[in-house]
Design an enzyme around this catalytic site. Structure first.
Site, PDB file in Angstrom:
ATOM      1  N   ARG A 104      34.509  39.089  55.765  1.00 59.16           N
ATOM      2  CA  ARG A 104      33.164  38.501  55.667  1.00 59.16           C
ATOM      3  C   ARG A 104      32.678  38.694  54.225  1.00 59.16           C
ATOM      4  O   ARG A 104      32.108  39.882  53.964  1.00 59.16           O
ATOM      5  CB  ARG A 104      32.456  38.710  56.661  1.00 59.16           C
ATOM      6  CG  ARG A 104      32.644  38.109  57.870  1.00 59.16           C
ATOM      7  CD  ARG A 104      31.567  37.944  59.059  1.00 59.16           C
ATOM      8  NE  ARG A 104      30.491  38.957  58.993  1.00 59.16           N
ATOM      9  CZ  ARG A 104      29.284  38.954  59.647  1.00 59.16           C
ATOM     10  NH1 ARG A 104      29.259  37.791  60.316  1.00 59.16           N
ATOM     11  NH2 ARG A 104      28.633  39.758  59.603  1.00 59.16           N
ATOM     12  N   THR A 108      27.581  35.173  51.704  1.00 63.64           N
ATOM     13  CA  THR A 108      27.621  33.679  52.297  1.00 63.64           C
ATOM     14  C   THR A 108      28.375  33.855  53.807  1.00 63.64           C
ATOM     15  O   THR A 108      28.278  32.546  54.416  1.00 63.64           O
ATOM     16  CB  THR A 108      28.894  33.141  51.373  1.00 63.64           C
ATOM     17  OG1 THR A 108      29.902  33.769  51.543  1.00 63.64           O
ATOM     18  CG2 THR A 108      28.313  33.080  50.081  1.00 63.64           C
ATOM     19  N   ASP A 200      28.890  47.115  63.079  1.00 63.47           N
ATOM     20  CA  ASP A 200      29.974  46.853  62.386  1.00 63.47           C
ATOM     21  C   ASP A 200      31.318  47.210  63.122  1.00 63.47           C
ATOM     22  O   ASP A 200      31.666  48.595  63.103  1.00 63.47           O
ATOM     23  CB  ASP A 200      29.911  47.240  60.811  1.00 63.47           C
ATOM     24  CG  ASP A 200      31.452  46.670  60.138  1.00 63.47           C
ATOM     25  OD1 ASP A 200      30.895  45.885  59.000  1.00 63.47           O
ATOM     26  OD2 ASP A 200      32.236  47.068  60.526  1.00 63.47           O
ATOM     27  N   ASP A 203      33.620  49.547  60.947  1.00 62.64           N
ATOM     28  CA  ASP A 203      33.134  50.730  60.644  1.00 62.64           C
ATOM     29  C   ASP A 203      33.076  51.799  61.750  1.00 62.64           C
ATOM     30  O   ASP A 203      33.379  52.901  61.485  1.00 62.64           O
ATOM     31  CB  ASP A 203      31.612  50.564  59.885  1.00 62.64           C
ATOM     32  CG  ASP A 203      31.674  49.984  58.602  1.00 62.64           C
ATOM     33  OD1 ASP A 203      32.649  49.971  57.895  1.00 62.64           O
ATOM     34  OD2 ASP A 203      30.426  49.326  58.171  1.00 62.64           O
TER      35      ASP A 203
HETATM   36  C1  PRP Z   1      34.271  41.621  61.347  1.00 58.66           C
HETATM   37  C2  PRP Z   1      35.018  41.432  62.501  1.00 58.66           C
HETATM   38  C3  PRP Z   1      35.404  39.955  62.435  1.00 58.66           C
HETATM   39  C4  PRP Z   1      34.368  39.286  61.716  1.00 58.66           C
HETATM   40  C5  PRP Z   1      33.285  38.672  62.661  1.00 58.66           C
HETATM   41  O1  PRP Z   1      35.023  41.792  60.182  1.00 58.66           O
HETATM   42  O2  PRP Z   1      36.166  42.259  62.722  1.00 58.66           O
HETATM   43  O3  PRP Z   1      36.569  39.711  61.687  1.00 58.66           O
HETATM   44  O4  PRP Z   1      33.474  40.361  61.151  1.00 58.66           O
HETATM   45  O5  PRP Z   1      32.351  37.781  62.050  1.00 58.66           O
HETATM   46  P1  PRP Z   1      32.249  36.324  61.865  1.00 58.66           P
HETATM   47  O6  PRP Z   1      32.682  35.859  63.064  1.00 58.66           O
HETATM   48  O7  PRP Z   1      30.850  35.887  61.416  1.00 58.66           O
HETATM   49  O8  PRP Z   1      33.460  35.820  60.708  1.00 58.66           O
HETATM   50  P2  PRP Z   1      34.636  42.279  58.694  1.00 58.66           P
HETATM   51  O9  PRP Z   1      34.673  40.949  57.958  1.00 58.66           O
HETATM   52  O10 PRP Z   1      33.419  43.148  58.517  1.00 58.66           O
HETATM   53  O11 PRP Z   1      35.849  42.757  58.014  1.00 58.66           O
HETATM   54  P3  PRP Z   1      36.519  44.228  58.388  1.00 58.66           P
HETATM   55  O12 PRP Z   1      37.187  44.232  59.788  1.00 58.66           O
HETATM   56  O13 PRP Z   1      37.574  44.396  57.383  1.00 58.66           O
HETATM   57  O14 PRP Z   1      35.585  45.461  58.671  1.00 58.66           O
HETATM   58  N1  URA Z   2      31.152  41.761  62.625  1.00 63.09           N
HETATM   59  C1  URA Z   2      31.021  42.923  63.091  1.00 63.09           C
HETATM   60  O1  URA Z   2      31.751  43.858  62.838  1.00 63.09           O
HETATM   61  N2  URA Z   2      29.870  42.893  63.713  1.00 63.09           N
HETATM   62  C2  URA Z   2      28.929  42.003  63.949  1.00 63.09           C
HETATM   63  O2  URA Z   2      27.967  42.122  64.720  1.00 63.09           O
HETATM   64  C3  URA Z   2      29.189  40.967  63.266  1.00 63.09           C
HETATM   65  C4  URA Z   2      30.406  40.725  62.508  1.00 63.09           C
END
Ligand code: PRP
Ligand code: URA
Length: 209
Positions: A104, A108, A200, A203
């Site tokens: 993400r 944005t 997150d 994380d």
């Molecule tokens: C997190 C999560 C989803 C996304 C959800 O991933 O694992 O993929 O956010 O958010 P959304 O519904 O608003 O799109 P992130 O983008 O943080 O990436 P990561 O898994 O690599 O940490």
């Molecule tokens: N992605 C995450 O990992 N946590 C949230 O709460 C939203 C998006």
């Protein structure tokens, strides 16, 4: 329209509460997510097609149920999707696996793709897309769109937590795709995080913050 299925099993709800706690360490979080994904996987696979095969037990012959059709595919949205994928593969070790790399954009909240690899013959296979968090749904909507472009037709989506805003956006984009989740939380905050949520997921899973 496919409904949202909330898995309210006591074990799922108990494990989710421990994952939500901010003091829960990375190793424990990872283990709990894996355990929970077994239970979510049980729910999402409940309508896999069954045939029968004539077998012999030590005592008698019988027509016994066996999965039939092409192998199931799990598609993990990287990176946090891998935390759910592990348990799903414990449950269905013969499944095929695809990966979609998405992150993400923090400003944005749009999903940016950096990797895409899925098994072939997707049109004939049951597909389960996995990602612990359905927040704005930008990631899940984009991932399922890519899976459909690659031929996927029988698709379900499994997450651990969903925001009401994400469910609405996902259903609008993909009304044919059932969502299975452990809980629907209150809302998104101004940064697009699920509240109360668990923070997150990537994380928490990998200890990167
Ligand atoms: C997190 C999560 C989803 C996304 C959800 O991933 O694992 O993929 O956010 O958010 P959304 O519904 O608003 O799109 P992130 O983008 O943080 O990436 P990561 O898994 O690599 O940490
Ligand atoms: N992605 C995450 O990992 N946590 C949230 O709460 C939203 C998006």
């Amino acid at each position: 329209m496919p409904e949202v299925t909330v898995v309210d099993h006591p074990l799922v709800q108990h494990k989710l509460t421990i994952m939500r706690r901010k003091e829960t360490p990375t190793g424990k979080f990872r283990q709990l997510l894996r355990e929970t994904s077994l239970l979510l996987g049980y729910e999402v696979t409940r309508d896999l097609p069954l045939g029968t095969q004539r077998i012999e037990t030590p005592l008698a012959e019988m027509d016994a149920p066996l999965l039939e059709g092409k192998k199931l595919v799990f598609i993990s949205i990287l990176r946090a999707g891998n935390g759910l994928l592990e348990g799903m593969l414990d449950l269905v070790p013969s499944a095929r696996v695809g990966h979609i790399g998405l992150y993400r954009d923090p400003r944005t909240l749009i999903a940016v793709e950096y990797y895409f690899k899925v098994p072939d013959e997707l049109a004939d296979r049951p597909i389960v897309v996995v990602d612990p968090m359905l927040a704005t749904a930008n990631s899940a909507v984009a991932a399922v769109q890519r899976v459909k472009e690659a031929g996927g037709r029988h698709i379900k989506f499994v997450c651990l937590l969903a925001a009401p805003e994400g469910i609405a956006a996902f259903h609008e984009a993909h009304p044919d795709v059932q969502i299975v989740t452990a809980a629907i939380d209150e809302r998104l905050n101004e940064h697009g995080y699920i509240v109360p949520g668990l923070g997150d997921a990537g994380d928490r899973l990998y200890g990167t913050k």
